[in-house]
Write a protein that holds these residues in place. Structure first.
Motif, PDB file in Angstrom:
ATOM      1  N   TYR A   1       0.868  -1.253   0.080  1.00  0.00           N
ATOM      2  CA  TYR A   1       0.120  -0.167   0.170  1.00  0.00           C
ATOM      3  C   TYR A   1       0.859   1.249   0.112  1.00  0.00           C
ATOM      4  O   TYR A   1       0.301   2.395  -0.552  1.00  0.00           O
ATOM      5  CB  TYR A   1      -0.883  -0.051   1.342  1.00  0.00           C
ATOM      6  N   LEU A   2       2.003   1.290   0.683  1.00  0.00           N
ATOM      7  CA  LEU A   2       2.835   2.284   0.652  1.00  0.00           C
ATOM      8  C   LEU A   2       3.693   2.747  -0.714  1.00  0.00           C
ATOM      9  O   LEU A   2       3.540   3.898  -1.198  1.00  0.00           O
ATOM     10  CB  LEU A   2       4.064   1.973   1.612  1.00  0.00           C
ATOM     11  N   GLY A   3       3.799   1.538  -1.400  1.00  0.00           N
ATOM     12  CA  GLY A   3       3.977   1.750  -3.022  1.00  0.00           C
ATOM     13  C   GLY A   3       5.231   2.841  -3.194  1.00  0.00           C
ATOM     14  O   GLY A   3       5.893   3.107  -2.361  1.00  0.00           O
ATOM     15  N   GLY A   4       5.433   3.242  -4.553  1.00  0.00           N
ATOM     16  CA  GLY A   4       6.177   4.274  -4.753  1.00  0.00           C
ATOM     17  C   GLY A   4       7.682   3.712  -4.789  1.00  0.00           C
ATOM     18  O   GLY A   4       8.023   2.527  -4.561  1.00  0.00           O
ATOM     19  N   LEU A   5       8.704   4.623  -4.583  1.00  0.00           N
ATOM     20  CA  LEU A   5      10.153   4.407  -4.945  1.00  0.00           C
ATOM     21  C   LEU A   5      10.606   3.630  -3.709  1.00  0.00           C
ATOM     22  O   LEU A   5      11.588   3.001  -4.334  1.00  0.00           O
ATOM     23  CB  LEU A   5      10.859   5.820  -5.072  1.00  0.00           C
ATOM     24  N   ALA A   6      10.243   3.916  -2.629  1.00  0.00           N
ATOM     25  CA  ALA A   6      10.947   3.328  -1.461  1.00  0.00           C
ATOM     26  C   ALA A   6      10.921   1.867  -1.452  1.00  0.00           C
ATOM     27  O   ALA A   6      11.950   1.080  -1.015  1.00  0.00           O
ATOM     28  CB  ALA A   6      10.554   3.803  -0.140  1.00  0.00           C
ATOM     29  N   ILE A   7      10.148   1.159  -2.058  1.00  0.00           N
ATOM     30  CA  ILE A   7      10.020  -0.330  -2.153  1.00  0.00           C
ATOM     31  C   ILE A   7      10.288  -0.667  -3.421  1.00  0.00           C
ATOM     32  O   ILE A   7      11.350  -1.599  -3.546  1.00  0.00           O
ATOM     33  CB  ILE A   7       8.590  -0.696  -1.634  1.00  0.00           C
ATOM     34  N   ASN A   8       9.617  -0.362  -4.467  1.00  0.00           N
ATOM     35  CA  ASN A   8      10.065  -0.651  -5.842  1.00  0.00           C
ATOM     36  C   ASN A   8       9.868   0.192  -6.880  1.00  0.00           C
ATOM     37  O   ASN A   8       8.426   0.671  -6.964  1.00  0.00           O
ATOM     38  CB  ASN A   8       9.295  -1.992  -6.232  1.00  0.00           C
ATOM     39  N   PRO A   9      10.803   0.913  -7.472  1.00  0.00           N
ATOM     40  CA  PRO A   9      10.429   2.006  -8.233  1.00  0.00           C
ATOM     41  C   PRO A   9       9.592   1.636  -9.542  1.00  0.00           C
ATOM     42  O   PRO A   9       9.488   2.406 -10.233  1.00  0.00           O
ATOM     43  CB  PRO A   9      12.018   2.580  -8.589  1.00  0.00           C
ATOM     44  N   PHE A  10       9.879   0.216  -9.928  1.00  0.00           N
ATOM     45  CA  PHE A  10       9.281  -0.036 -11.062  1.00  0.00           C
ATOM     46  C   PHE A  10       7.872  -0.492 -10.860  1.00  0.00           C
ATOM     47  O   PHE A  10       7.132  -1.015 -11.689  1.00  0.00           O
ATOM     48  CB  PHE A  10       9.961  -0.978 -11.578  1.00  0.00           C
ATOM     49  N   SER A  11       7.534  -0.908  -9.754  1.00  0.00           N
ATOM     50  CA  SER A  11       6.046  -1.288  -9.278  1.00  0.00           C
ATOM     51  C   SER A  11       5.034  -0.150  -9.765  1.00  0.00           C
ATOM     52  O   SER A  11       5.417   1.169  -9.712  1.00  0.00           O
ATOM     53  CB  SER A  11       5.739  -1.387  -7.741  1.00  0.00           C
ATOM     54  N   GLU A  12       3.446  -0.558 -10.142  1.00  0.00           N
ATOM     55  CA  GLU A  12       2.786   0.372 -10.439  1.00  0.00           C
ATOM     56  C   GLU A  12       2.079   0.927  -9.140  1.00  0.00           C
ATOM     57  O   GLU A  12       1.973   0.183  -8.165  1.00  0.00           O
ATOM     58  CB  GLU A  12       1.445  -0.505 -11.091  1.00  0.00           C
ATOM     59  N   LYS A  13       2.037   2.197  -9.254  1.00  0.00           N
ATOM     60  CA  LYS A  13       1.659   2.879  -8.012  1.00  0.00           C
ATOM     61  C   LYS A  13       0.017   2.800  -7.635  1.00  0.00           C
ATOM     62  O   LYS A  13      -0.599   2.786  -8.662  1.00  0.00           O
ATOM     63  CB  LYS A  13       1.972   4.382  -8.061  1.00  0.00           C
ATOM     64  N   ARG A  14      -0.280   2.598  -6.381  1.00  0.00           N
ATOM     65  CA  ARG A  14      -1.935   2.462  -6.106  1.00  0.00           C
ATOM     66  C   ARG A  14      -2.411   3.823  -6.536  1.00  0.00           C
ATOM     67  O   ARG A  14      -1.924   5.044  -6.443  1.00  0.00           O
ATOM     68  CB  ARG A  14      -2.087   2.066  -4.817  1.00  0.00           C
ATOM     69  N   THR A  15      -3.730   3.779  -6.522  1.00  0.00           N
ATOM     70  CA  THR A  15      -4.612   5.208  -6.788  1.00  0.00           C
ATOM     71  C   THR A  15      -4.273   6.064  -5.398  1.00  0.00           C
ATOM     72  O   THR A  15      -4.471   5.348  -4.261  1.00  0.00           O
ATOM     73  CB  THR A  15      -6.173   4.705  -7.013  1.00  0.00           C
ATOM     74  N   LEU A  16      -4.591   7.271  -5.524  1.00  0.00           N
ATOM     75  CA  LEU A  16      -4.396   8.129  -4.485  1.00  0.00           C
ATOM     76  C   LEU A  16      -5.547   7.894  -3.395  1.00  0.00           C
ATOM     77  O   LEU A  16      -6.689   7.691  -3.977  1.00  0.00           O
ATOM     78  CB  LEU A  16      -4.332   9.518  -4.869  1.00  0.00           C
ATOM     79  N   ASN A  17      -5.527   8.132  -2.181  1.00  0.00           N
ATOM     80  CA  ASN A  17      -6.473   8.450  -1.369  1.00  0.00           C
ATOM     81  C   ASN A  17      -7.010   9.521  -0.975  1.00  0.00           C
ATOM     82  O   ASN A  17      -6.374  10.574  -1.486  1.00  0.00           O
ATOM     83  CB  ASN A  17      -5.978   7.228   0.147  1.00  0.00           C
ATOM     84  N   THR A  18      -8.160   9.597  -0.527  1.00  0.00           N
ATOM     85  CA  THR A  18      -8.729  11.023  -0.407  1.00  0.00           C
ATOM     86  C   THR A  18      -7.766  11.904   0.265  1.00  0.00           C
ATOM     87  O   THR A  18      -7.858  13.277   0.172  1.00  0.00           O
ATOM     88  CB  THR A  18     -10.083  11.082   0.231  1.00  0.00           C
ATOM     89  N   VAL A  19      -7.169  11.406   1.455  1.00  0.00           N
ATOM     90  CA  VAL A  19      -6.245  12.432   2.120  1.00  0.00           C
ATOM     91  C   VAL A  19      -5.166  12.830   1.471  1.00  0.00           C
ATOM     92  O   VAL A  19      -4.729  14.139   1.474  1.00  0.00           O
ATOM     93  CB  VAL A  19      -5.629  11.569   3.580  1.00  0.00           C
TER      94      VAL A  19
END
Length: 336
Positions: free
Chosen positions: A167-185
């Motif tokens: 869920y944390l997604g993004g660069l810190a875990i895997n820069p090539f992974s697909e990012k999840r949709t933004l949450n409302t916050v």
């Protein structure tokens, strides 16, 4: 304890800062009121001017009673009402709304650093004034269709818990992974940062057109490009999640190149906006769970800090930065 103890260093510092900010706002309101061609907008700004002016008088009286020097702040020398309009109608209320947003944060913080009841009451009154006029400005702009609301979303039908660190997604875990949709916050903070940068970009573009000194004009032009790059980056981030980013209508700079404000005042106003931007980015970073978002915000903060630092050097070089009250130089006193 005396009935009214002397003001503390914190109280002196917050009163001093508030005097600077409020005298700047008064000068800018004088110009915007003079140029307003909408009666409702003019009424909002005129009433706000009267209430702020009263609070400035209270701050002045408090400092005088303590035997403190009254700051210079911003005076009639820093505004010229007899020049063409620098912005389209609508910018005045957009600008006042953003100033009230900045003021809400400052007054809430200042209350926590005040101890004497009369000073607490000054900031309490300022907080009430700020909240009142922020709402009046927001409703005015919505009625006129000048600011878009943040994006709508389908209401959640159940409560969910995060089950995986992906869920944390993004660069810190895997820069090539697909990012999840933004949450409302996250959308709330991104939309807010985008909105404030658009208004800031419009403001500083006008400043760049009319600044007198070449280095100041160049500084403002650089700031407009910085704001533009932040707006572009945020808009792309939102669009990647299918979130539209409509811009406010109106409020753009005109073709005028005649300055309604002194370079000194415009530099201070820009410095104030930079400080607000740094605080807003910090807050957005704290509440973003997708790892790529704090990374973006850190870059914005770095660029904004460096830009603000460059502005401070220009202000010092030209003798425009008033020095806050200093603590006693104990070593100098002892050696003397």
């Amino acid at each position: 304890m005396p009935e009214k103890p002397a003001i503390t260093s914190s109280e002196l510092g917050t009163l001093w800062l508030t005097y600077q900010q409020k005298t700047m706002i008064l000068r800018m309101l004088e110009y915007f009121i003079e140029k307003a061609d909408d009666e409702k907008a003019k009424g909002i700004m005129t009433n706000l001017y009267e209430e702020i002016d009263l609070c400035v008088s209270k701050i002045t009286e408090t400092l005088q009673n303590e035997g403190a020097a009254i700051p210079v702040g911003y005076t009639s020398q820093d505004v010229n009402k007899d020049v063409p309009k620098l912005y389209d109608n609508g910018f005045d209320i957009m600008f006042v709304r953003l100033l009230k947003e900045i003021s809400m944060a400052l007054h809430s913080l200042n209350i926590t650093m005040a101890y004497r009841e009369d000073i607490v009451m000054i900031f309490t009154e300022l907080t009430a004034i700020t909240q009142k006029y922020y709402n009046l400005c927001t409703q005015y702009l919505l009625e006129k269709g000048m600011i878009p609301r943040s994006p709508y979303v389908s209401m959640p039908q159940s409560v969910e818990f995060i089950k995986d660190t992906n869920y944390l997604g993004g660069l810190a875990i895997n820069p090539f992974s697909e990012k999840r949709t933004l949450n409302t916050v996250e959308v709330a903070h991104l939309h807010h940062t985008n909105e404030t940068n658009i208004v800031g970009m419009q403001m500083i573009t006008g400043f760049a057109q009319c600044a007198n000194k070449r280095e100041v004009k160049s500084f403002f032009n650089e700031g407009a490009e910085l704001a533009k790059s932040i707006v572009k980056e945020l808009s792309e981030t939102l669009l990647q999640s299918g979130v539209p980013t409509p811009e406010p209508s109106g409020g753009h700079a005109t073709r005028s190149t005649v300055a309604p404000f002194s370079d000194k005042l415009m530099m201070y106003c820009t410095s104030l906006f930079c400080s607000f931007a740094l605080g807003g980015s910090s807050l957005g970073t704290a509440f973003s769970l997708r790892n790529d978002l704090p990374a973006k915000m850190f870059i914005f903060m770095k660029d904004t800090f460096e830009y603000a630092h460059k502005g401070a050097k220009i202000m010092i070089k030209n003798g425009w930065m008033e020095e806050p009250p200093q603590m006693e130089e104990r070593k100098q006193i002892i050696n003397k």
